[in-house]
Design a protein around this motif. Structure first.
Motif, PDB file in Angstrom:
ATOM      1  N   PRO A  69      64.269  35.626  52.875  1.00 56.43           N
ATOM      2  CA  PRO A  69      64.332  37.220  52.448  1.00 56.43           C
ATOM      3  C   PRO A  69      64.737  38.032  53.561  1.00 56.43           C
ATOM      4  O   PRO A  69      64.069  37.867  54.490  1.00 56.43           O
ATOM      5  CB  PRO A  69      63.119  37.328  51.779  1.00 56.43           C
ATOM      6  CG  PRO A  69      62.443  35.982  51.522  1.00 56.43           C
ATOM      7  CD  PRO A  69      63.114  35.159  52.619  1.00 56.43           C
ATOM      8  N   LEU A  70      65.800  39.149  53.537  1.00 59.18           N
ATOM      9  CA  LEU A  70      65.882  39.832  54.471  1.00 59.18           C
ATOM     10  C   LEU A  70      65.590  41.168  54.129  1.00 59.18           C
ATOM     11  O   LEU A  70      65.092  41.880  55.185  1.00 59.18           O
ATOM     12  CB  LEU A  70      67.605  39.592  54.828  1.00 59.18           C
ATOM     13  CG  LEU A  70      68.238  40.283  56.046  1.00 59.18           C
ATOM     14  CD1 LEU A  70      67.543  39.620  57.334  1.00 59.18           C
ATOM     15  CD2 LEU A  70      69.619  40.108  56.001  1.00 59.18           C
ATOM     16  N   TRP A  71      66.043  41.638  53.172  1.00 56.45           N
ATOM     17  CA  TRP A  71      65.624  43.170  52.860  1.00 56.45           C
ATOM     18  C   TRP A  71      65.207  43.293  51.330  1.00 56.45           C
ATOM     19  O   TRP A  71      65.830  42.382  50.796  1.00 56.45           O
ATOM     20  CB  TRP A  71      66.778  44.175  53.280  1.00 56.45           C
ATOM     21  CG  TRP A  71      66.278  45.260  53.658  1.00 56.45           C
ATOM     22  CD1 TRP A  71      65.279  45.976  54.568  1.00 56.45           C
ATOM     23  CD2 TRP A  71      67.021  46.627  53.766  1.00 56.45           C
ATOM     24  NE1 TRP A  71      65.164  47.160  55.043  1.00 56.45           N
ATOM     25  CE2 TRP A  71      66.211  47.681  54.268  1.00 56.45           C
ATOM     26  CE3 TRP A  71      68.436  47.253  53.381  1.00 56.45           C
ATOM     27  CZ2 TRP A  71      66.775  48.807  54.601  1.00 56.45           C
ATOM     28  CZ3 TRP A  71      68.622  48.355  53.222  1.00 56.45           C
ATOM     29  CH2 TRP A  71      67.774  49.398  53.887  1.00 56.45           C
ATOM     30  N   SER A  72      64.750  44.284  50.922  1.00 51.21           N
ATOM     31  CA  SER A  72      64.272  44.542  49.525  1.00 51.21           C
ATOM     32  C   SER A  72      65.042  45.667  49.054  1.00 51.21           C
ATOM     33  O   SER A  72      65.322  46.721  49.863  1.00 51.21           O
ATOM     34  CB  SER A  72      62.959  44.446  49.544  1.00 51.21           C
ATOM     35  OG  SER A  72      62.308  45.842  49.872  1.00 51.21           O
ATOM     36  N   HIS A  73      65.118  45.637  47.579  1.00 49.74           N
ATOM     37  CA  HIS A  73      65.787  46.814  46.994  1.00 49.74           C
ATOM     38  C   HIS A  73      64.849  47.957  47.285  1.00 49.74           C
ATOM     39  O   HIS A  73      65.366  49.239  47.361  1.00 49.74           O
ATOM     40  CB  HIS A  73      65.894  46.621  45.437  1.00 49.74           C
ATOM     41  CG  HIS A  73      66.779  47.525  44.666  1.00 49.74           C
ATOM     42  ND1 HIS A  73      68.330  47.481  44.531  1.00 49.74           N
ATOM     43  CD2 HIS A  73      66.258  48.665  44.117  1.00 49.74           C
ATOM     44  CE1 HIS A  73      68.511  48.454  44.227  1.00 49.74           C
ATOM     45  NE2 HIS A  73      67.519  49.138  43.512  1.00 49.74           N
ATOM     46  N   GLY A  95      67.704  46.775  60.579  1.00 53.66           N
ATOM     47  CA  GLY A  95      67.920  45.892  61.808  1.00 53.66           C
ATOM     48  C   GLY A  95      66.626  45.415  62.399  1.00 53.66           C
ATOM     49  O   GLY A  95      66.480  44.260  62.723  1.00 53.66           O
ATOM     50  N   LEU A  96      65.435  46.110  61.958  1.00 53.72           N
ATOM     51  CA  LEU A  96      64.003  45.565  62.275  1.00 53.72           C
ATOM     52  C   LEU A  96      63.968  44.165  61.329  1.00 53.72           C
ATOM     53  O   LEU A  96      63.273  43.358  61.675  1.00 53.72           O
ATOM     54  CB  LEU A  96      63.090  46.514  62.012  1.00 53.72           C
ATOM     55  CG  LEU A  96      63.073  47.819  62.896  1.00 53.72           C
ATOM     56  CD1 LEU A  96      62.088  48.873  62.429  1.00 53.72           C
ATOM     57  CD2 LEU A  96      62.897  47.552  64.252  1.00 53.72           C
ATOM     58  N   GLU A  97      64.198  44.142  60.223  1.00 53.41           N
ATOM     59  CA  GLU A  97      64.225  43.029  59.330  1.00 53.41           C
ATOM     60  C   GLU A  97      65.030  42.106  59.788  1.00 53.41           C
ATOM     61  O   GLU A  97      64.546  40.676  59.654  1.00 53.41           O
ATOM     62  CB  GLU A  97      64.397  43.396  57.770  1.00 53.41           C
ATOM     63  CG  GLU A  97      63.516  44.251  57.111  1.00 53.41           C
ATOM     64  CD  GLU A  97      61.955  44.240  57.449  1.00 53.41           C
ATOM     65  OE1 GLU A  97      61.714  42.944  56.997  1.00 53.41           O
ATOM     66  OE2 GLU A  97      61.182  44.787  57.834  1.00 53.41           O
ATOM     67  N   VAL A  98      66.141  42.254  60.245  1.00 56.11           N
ATOM     68  CA  VAL A  98      66.997  41.022  60.937  1.00 56.11           C
ATOM     69  C   VAL A  98      66.278  40.507  62.072  1.00 56.11           C
ATOM     70  O   VAL A  98      66.312  39.276  62.052  1.00 56.11           O
ATOM     71  CB  VAL A  98      68.483  41.704  61.384  1.00 56.11           C
ATOM     72  CG1 VAL A  98      69.045  40.845  61.895  1.00 56.11           C
ATOM     73  CG2 VAL A  98      69.160  42.141  60.176  1.00 56.11           C
ATOM     74  N   GLN A  99      65.525  41.286  62.904  1.00 50.78           N
ATOM     75  CA  GLN A  99      65.043  40.503  64.087  1.00 50.78           C
ATOM     76  C   GLN A  99      63.870  39.618  63.471  1.00 50.78           C
ATOM     77  O   GLN A  99      63.460  38.831  64.060  1.00 50.78           O
ATOM     78  CB  GLN A  99      64.576  41.710  64.991  1.00 50.78           C
ATOM     79  CG  GLN A  99      65.669  42.593  65.624  1.00 50.78           C
ATOM     80  CD  GLN A  99      64.978  43.650  66.309  1.00 50.78           C
ATOM     81  OE1 GLN A  99      63.925  44.316  66.125  1.00 50.78           O
ATOM     82  NE2 GLN A  99      66.109  44.212  67.137  1.00 50.78           N
ATOM     83  N   ARG A 100      63.090  40.167  62.525  1.00 48.79           N
ATOM     84  CA  ARG A 100      61.983  39.355  61.973  1.00 48.79           C
ATOM     85  C   ARG A 100      62.690  38.165  61.362  1.00 48.79           C
ATOM     86  O   ARG A 100      61.842  37.058  61.425  1.00 48.79           O
ATOM     87  CB  ARG A 100      61.161  40.333  60.785  1.00 48.79           C
ATOM     88  CG  ARG A 100      60.471  41.558  61.684  1.00 48.79           C
ATOM     89  CD  ARG A 100      59.659  42.189  60.457  1.00 48.79           C
ATOM     90  NE  ARG A 100      59.060  43.219  61.058  1.00 48.79           N
ATOM     91  CZ  ARG A 100      59.190  44.703  60.824  1.00 48.79           C
ATOM     92  NH1 ARG A 100      60.237  44.875  59.824  1.00 48.79           N
ATOM     93  NH2 ARG A 100      58.652  45.677  61.518  1.00 48.79           N
ATOM     94  N   ALA A 101      63.415  38.330  60.565  1.00 42.19           N
ATOM     95  CA  ALA A 101      64.163  37.134  59.839  1.00 42.19           C
ATOM     96  C   ALA A 101      64.553  35.927  60.856  1.00 42.19           C
ATOM     97  O   ALA A 101      64.293  34.956  60.830  1.00 42.19           O
ATOM     98  CB  ALA A 101      65.258  37.517  59.311  1.00 42.19           C
ATOM     99  N   ALA A 102      65.120  36.709  62.006  1.00 43.94           N
ATOM    100  CA  ALA A 102      65.673  35.578  62.970  1.00 43.94           C
ATOM    101  C   ALA A 102      64.270  34.937  63.584  1.00 43.94           C
ATOM    102  O   ALA A 102      64.501  33.730  63.891  1.00 43.94           O
ATOM    103  CB  ALA A 102      66.226  36.551  64.243  1.00 43.94           C
ATOM    104  N   VAL A 103      63.448  35.498  63.734  1.00 41.68           N
ATOM    105  CA  VAL A 103      62.390  34.968  64.488  1.00 41.68           C
ATOM    106  C   VAL A 103      61.834  33.729  63.471  1.00 41.68           C
ATOM    107  O   VAL A 103      61.408  32.836  63.787  1.00 41.68           O
ATOM    108  CB  VAL A 103      61.163  35.939  64.675  1.00 41.68           C
ATOM    109  CG1 VAL A 103      59.686  35.130  65.184  1.00 41.68           C
ATOM    110  CG2 VAL A 103      61.431  36.907  65.908  1.00 41.68           C
ATOM    111  N   ARG A 104      61.482  34.226  62.068  1.00 37.01           N
ATOM    112  CA  ARG A 104      61.274  33.110  61.101  1.00 37.01           C
ATOM    113  C   ARG A 104      62.149  31.851  61.265  1.00 37.01           C
ATOM    114  O   ARG A 104      61.640  30.761  61.071  1.00 37.01           O
ATOM    115  CB  ARG A 104      61.134  33.416  59.966  1.00 37.01           C
ATOM    116  CG  ARG A 104      59.958  34.813  59.528  1.00 37.01           C
ATOM    117  CD  ARG A 104      59.803  35.176  58.094  1.00 37.01           C
ATOM    118  NE  ARG A 104      61.310  35.686  57.293  1.00 37.01           N
ATOM    119  CZ  ARG A 104      61.429  36.869  57.330  1.00 37.01           C
ATOM    120  NH1 ARG A 104      60.672  37.781  57.806  1.00 37.01           N
ATOM    121  NH2 ARG A 104      62.556  37.233  56.612  1.00 37.01           N
TER     122      ARG A 104
END
Length: 232
Positions: A69-73, A95-104
């Motif tokens: 999951p990357l971002w929510s509605h 952009g913050l969610e992209v960084q968190r997703a990349a860590v996961r």
């Protein structure tokens, strides 16, 4: 992510079309994971018709696609709502969610396994200080097949054992009763990646976590997932 300033600025992000947004998110995710093993490309999948901005990040690897999951509605709606203070909106930047997703995703892209006499053992670290081991065993002579999971916490300290169990338990809620008759609730949990956000329809206030009423105006509030569970 200096090359993707629109992922942090509502004024640059909101005028973009859906296609442009997904292209930039995919490019940013690829930039974050470009040196990770097995990564070939990235793309972004949209959500359902009524929640199109429930974005899922897809990483194309040499062995198949991986999703998160990357971002929510809900976050997308708040991020582009001009009635909300820009400082609050920037806390939800894609952009913050992209960084968190990349860590996961990095924790899932190079998970090692070993073939042993007892079966196949796989080890990963779902979070700092935690080692999770899965063992798949097929004992032909004992006519026994089993898959077991073991979580080892490096520094549990004085944390209550029931709290540790609740932290890693992923099934439905249970009323657990001991031999002495003492009971406690083991709450339901799930393994979706994301957080809960409370939104107030009346005053547009939002906060992390789940509450029944708005802490600012007292009106009934809605709680939603910041990122929906990834499709399996």
């Amino acid at each position: 992510m200096m090359e993707f300033p629109e992922l942090f600025d509502p004024d640059l992000w909101c005028p973009l079309t859906d296609r442009e947004r997904r292209d930039r998110l995919a490019a940013a995710l690829l930039a974050e994971l470009g040196d990770a093993p097995g990564v070939l490309d990235t793309r972004i999948e949209v959500g359902t018709v009524d929640r199109p901005y429930d974005y899922t990040g897809v990483v194309e690897t040499d062995v198949g696609d991986m999703k998160t999951p990357l971002w929510s509605h809900a976050r997308a709606t708040v991020f582009c709502d001009p009635s909300i203070h820009s400082a609050n909106r920037k806390q939800l930047a894609p952009g913050l969610e992209v960084q968190r997703a990349a860590v996961r995703l990095r924790t899932r892209l190079d998970v090692r396994f070993a073939l042993e006499t007892r079966g196949l053992t796989l080890t990963l670290s779902p979070e700092p200080g935690v080692e999770r081991t899965w063992t798949a065993e097929k004992a032909r002579f004992r006519d026994r097949t089993a898959v077991t999971r073991e979580d080892v916490i490096a520094k549990a300290g004085d944390v209550d054992l029931r709290d540790l169990l609740a932290h890693f338990y992923t099934g439905p809620s249970l009323r657990v009763v001991g031999e002495d008759g003492a009971a406690f609730l083991l709450p339901a949990a799930s393994e979706e990646e994301g957080r809960l956000v409370t939104l107030c329809p009346a005053c547009q206030h939002w906060r992390e976590g789940s509450t029944a009423t708005c802490e600012k105006c007292g009106a009934p509030a809605d709680t939603v997932l910041a990122a929906r569970p990834g499709r399996r």
